[in-house]
Design an enzyme around this catalytic site. Structure first.
Site, PDB file in Angstrom:
ATOM      1  N   ARG A  63       0.826  -1.209   0.000  1.00 15.97           N
ATOM      2  CA  ARG A  63       0.000   0.000   0.000  1.00 15.97           C
ATOM      3  C   ARG A  63       0.862   1.262   0.000  1.00 15.97           C
ATOM      4  O   ARG A  63       0.526   2.264  -0.633  1.00 15.97           O
ATOM      5  CB  ARG A  63      -0.924  -0.014   1.219  1.00 15.97           C
ATOM      6  CG  ARG A  63      -1.917   1.137   1.263  1.00 15.97           C
ATOM      7  CD  ARG A  63      -3.003   0.858   2.290  1.00 15.97           C
ATOM      8  NE  ARG A  63      -3.975   1.937   2.352  1.00 15.97           N
ATOM      9  CZ  ARG A  63      -3.971   2.893   3.276  1.00 15.97           C
ATOM     10  NH1 ARG A  63      -3.041   2.889   4.220  1.00 15.97           N
ATOM     11  NH2 ARG A  63      -4.881   3.839   3.268  1.00 15.97           N
ATOM     12  N   HIS A  67       0.538   4.323  -2.658  1.00 18.86           N
ATOM     13  CA  HIS A  67       0.303   5.708  -2.249  1.00 18.86           C
ATOM     14  C   HIS A  67       1.459   6.619  -2.645  1.00 18.86           C
ATOM     15  O   HIS A  67       1.261   7.827  -2.790  1.00 18.86           O
ATOM     16  CB  HIS A  67       0.053   5.777  -0.739  1.00 18.86           C
ATOM     17  CG  HIS A  67      -1.343   5.426  -0.356  1.00 18.86           C
ATOM     18  ND1 HIS A  67      -2.097   6.161   0.537  1.00 18.86           N
ATOM     19  CD2 HIS A  67      -2.157   4.402  -0.759  1.00 18.86           C
ATOM     20  CE1 HIS A  67      -3.297   5.616   0.662  1.00 18.86           C
ATOM     21  NE2 HIS A  67      -3.351   4.537  -0.112  1.00 18.86           N
ATOM     22  N   ASP A  68       2.631   6.064  -2.829  1.00 23.10           N
ATOM     23  CA  ASP A  68       3.740   6.863  -3.339  1.00 23.10           C
ATOM     24  C   ASP A  68       3.539   7.169  -4.815  1.00 23.10           C
ATOM     25  O   ASP A  68       3.641   8.320  -5.247  1.00 23.10           O
ATOM     26  CB  ASP A  68       5.067   6.128  -3.124  1.00 23.10           C
ATOM     27  CG  ASP A  68       6.252   6.929  -3.624  1.00 23.10           C
ATOM     28  OD1 ASP A  68       6.303   8.151  -3.353  1.00 23.10           O
ATOM     29  OD2 ASP A  68       7.128   6.352  -4.288  1.00 23.10           O
ATOM     30  N   VAL A  71       1.172   9.978  -6.246  1.00 18.08           N
ATOM     31  CA  VAL A  71       1.460  11.375  -5.918  1.00 18.08           C
ATOM     32  C   VAL A  71       2.852  11.720  -6.436  1.00 18.08           C
ATOM     33  O   VAL A  71       3.856  11.233  -5.909  1.00 18.08           O
ATOM     34  CB  VAL A  71       1.386  11.616  -4.398  1.00 18.08           C
ATOM     35  CG1 VAL A  71       1.651  13.088  -4.074  1.00 18.08           C
ATOM     36  CG2 VAL A  71       0.029  11.187  -3.850  1.00 18.08           C
ATOM     37  N   GLY A  73       4.286  10.576  -8.915  1.00 18.01           N
ATOM     38  CA  GLY A  73       4.961   9.412  -9.469  1.00 18.01           C
ATOM     39  C   GLY A  73       5.709   8.629  -8.416  1.00 18.01           C
ATOM     40  O   GLY A  73       5.719   8.980  -7.237  1.00 18.01           O
ATOM     41  N   ASN A  95      -3.530   9.343   4.225  1.00 21.35           N
ATOM     42  CA  ASN A  95      -2.352   8.693   4.791  1.00 21.35           C
ATOM     43  C   ASN A  95      -2.270   8.755   6.313  1.00 21.35           C
ATOM     44  O   ASN A  95      -1.685   7.864   6.940  1.00 21.35           O
ATOM     45  CB  ASN A  95      -1.080   9.331   4.212  1.00 21.35           C
ATOM     46  CG  ASN A  95      -0.913   9.064   2.735  1.00 21.35           C
ATOM     47  OD1 ASN A  95      -1.376   8.058   2.224  1.00 21.35           O
ATOM     48  ND2 ASN A  95      -0.265   9.980   2.032  1.00 21.35           N
ATOM     49  N   HIS A 194      -6.008  -5.914  -2.329  1.00 24.92           N
ATOM     50  CA  HIS A 194      -6.807  -6.016  -1.108  1.00 24.92           C
ATOM     51  C   HIS A 194      -7.121  -7.467  -0.749  1.00 24.92           C
ATOM     52  O   HIS A 194      -7.902  -7.718   0.169  1.00 24.92           O
ATOM     53  CB  HIS A 194      -8.104  -5.219  -1.254  1.00 24.92           C
ATOM     54  CG  HIS A 194      -7.909  -3.740  -1.144  1.00 24.92           C
ATOM     55  ND1 HIS A 194      -8.929  -2.827  -1.257  1.00 24.92           N
ATOM     56  CD2 HIS A 194      -6.777  -3.002  -0.924  1.00 24.92           C
ATOM     57  CE1 HIS A 194      -8.451  -1.608  -1.120  1.00 24.92           C
ATOM     58  NE2 HIS A 194      -7.149  -1.686  -0.919  1.00 24.92           N
ATOM     59  N   ASP A 254      -4.255 -14.252  -3.154  1.00 24.25           N
ATOM     60  CA  ASP A 254      -4.977 -15.172  -4.034  1.00 24.25           C
ATOM     61  C   ASP A 254      -6.140 -14.433  -4.687  1.00 24.25           C
ATOM     62  O   ASP A 254      -6.238 -13.207  -4.570  1.00 24.25           O
ATOM     63  CB  ASP A 254      -5.454 -16.408  -3.264  1.00 24.25           C
ATOM     64  CG  ASP A 254      -6.267 -16.062  -2.023  1.00 24.25           C
ATOM     65  OD1 ASP A 254      -6.936 -15.008  -2.032  1.00 24.25           O
ATOM     66  OD2 ASP A 254      -6.249 -16.833  -1.049  1.00 24.25           O
TER      67      ASP A 254
END
Length: 328
Positions: A63, A67-68, A71, A73, A95, A194, A254
């Site tokens: 994650r 998230h990097d 924003v 790139g 965040n 997820h 999976d």
């Protein structure tokens, strides 16, 4: 007038796209083959220790990379601490009290610096760690393209605007992915991350008690799953209570995540929207992945590579941070 605007757009694309292609072309799977040949094993060993200490950390690192990249790139901007002159991304709404794993990246970076000082960027370490997080959870392997540099800035405002939110509808999700150059298929495929991890009650409470201001639960939730979630997440309080993003095999990478969507068991609105919105372009992909783990495992690396190619800093752009939390 419209013709003139279209012509301007074509000219701009002719200028911009070669630059993007050039930057992506500089990312190679063997970038550190001479300068730091041990980097992949160092990152892998660091992730093995981290996941052994806390299984959830695999999802957290994956994650963190997501998230990097959304924003500025994939430039490790999310790792920067606030300074007196810059408000970083860590405290942005998507965040704050949410992204985690910074200390894992710090530990891996320290090990890499001992072996290859000043050579490997924090952005590349995060990209490798995300891949290893998937593999250590039973997911597919892929060769990570490397050669990124670390940014000198972060963006609190872009973190608030660019990152998909757990309560957003399908049209908004598609739009936010498209803004990063990612397709509808990428949206559904990357959402499959997820299949591991957990989410805080505050991210899904509205679905359980007052969905979309209706004073009723989200009708797309299965009754049994709703009751289970209400035991975890009360109507008030307990914001930090955790529920698995995928309730059947929450620590294993999976395709059960997609099977659960077919049965009204997606935890977040943004999950269940992939199927229950009846958006044909997403429903068909969900059904494909629910039926075929092989298809999901084949396409997930492709989408991860595409996300890893979002606006990388290369060559003389950016720097290789010695400490991932601060610019040199």
């Amino acid at each position: 007038m419209r013709t003139r605007i279209s012509a301007i757009r074509i000219v701009l694309l002719a200028i911009i796209l070669p630059g993007i292609a050039s930057a992506n072309a500089q990312l190679t799977t063997d970038f550190y083959i001479k300068s730091c040949p041990s980097v992949q094993s160092i990152v892998r060993n660091g992730m093995m220790v981290a996941v052994r200490n806390e299984t959830r950390m695999a999802a957290s690192i994956l994650r963190l990379f997501f998230h990097d990249c959304f924003v500025q790139g994939c430039d490790a901007s999310i790792l920067l601490d606030d300074t007196s002159t810059m408000q970083g991304e860590k405290t942005a709404f998507p965040n704050a009290n949410s992204v985690r794993g910074f200390e894992v990246v710090d530990a891996i970076k320290a090990s890499v610096e001992q072996s290859c000082p000043g050579v490997v960027s924090c952005a590349d370490i995060l990209a490798l760690a995300a891949r290893d997080a998937v593999v250590l959870s039973g997911g597919p392997f892929w060769n990570v393209r490397l050669g990124r540099r670390d940014s000198l800035t972060a963006s609190y405002s872009l973190a608030n605007s660019n990152l998909p939110a757990p309560s957003e509808d399908i049209d908004t999700l598609i739009s936010k992915f498209a803004a990063q150059g990612l397709s509808v298929s990428d949206l559904v495929t990357l959402s499959g991350a997820h299949t591991i991890g957990q989410s805080r009650c505050v991210n899904f409470r509205d679905r359980l008690y007052d969905y979309d201001g209706s004073a009723q639960p989200d009708s797309t939730l299965s009754a049994a799953y709703l009751a289970q979630l209400q035991n975890v997440c009360p109507s008030s309080g307990g914001d930090d209570n955790l529920a698995p993003l995928e309730l059947t095999t929450p620590t294993r990478f999976d395709n059960i995540y997609y099977k659960n969507l077919l049965n009204g068991k997606g935890l977040l609105t943004s999950d269940q929207e992939l199927f229950s919105s009846n958006q044909t372009s997403t429903v068909s992909v969900v059904q494909n992945y629910a039926a075929s783990s092989r298809s999901f495992f084949t396409n997930f690396p492709t989408s991860m590579i595409a996300m890893g190619n979002i606006s990388p800093l290369t060559g003389s752009n950016g720097e290789v941070r010695i400490n991932c939390r601060v610019i040199n």
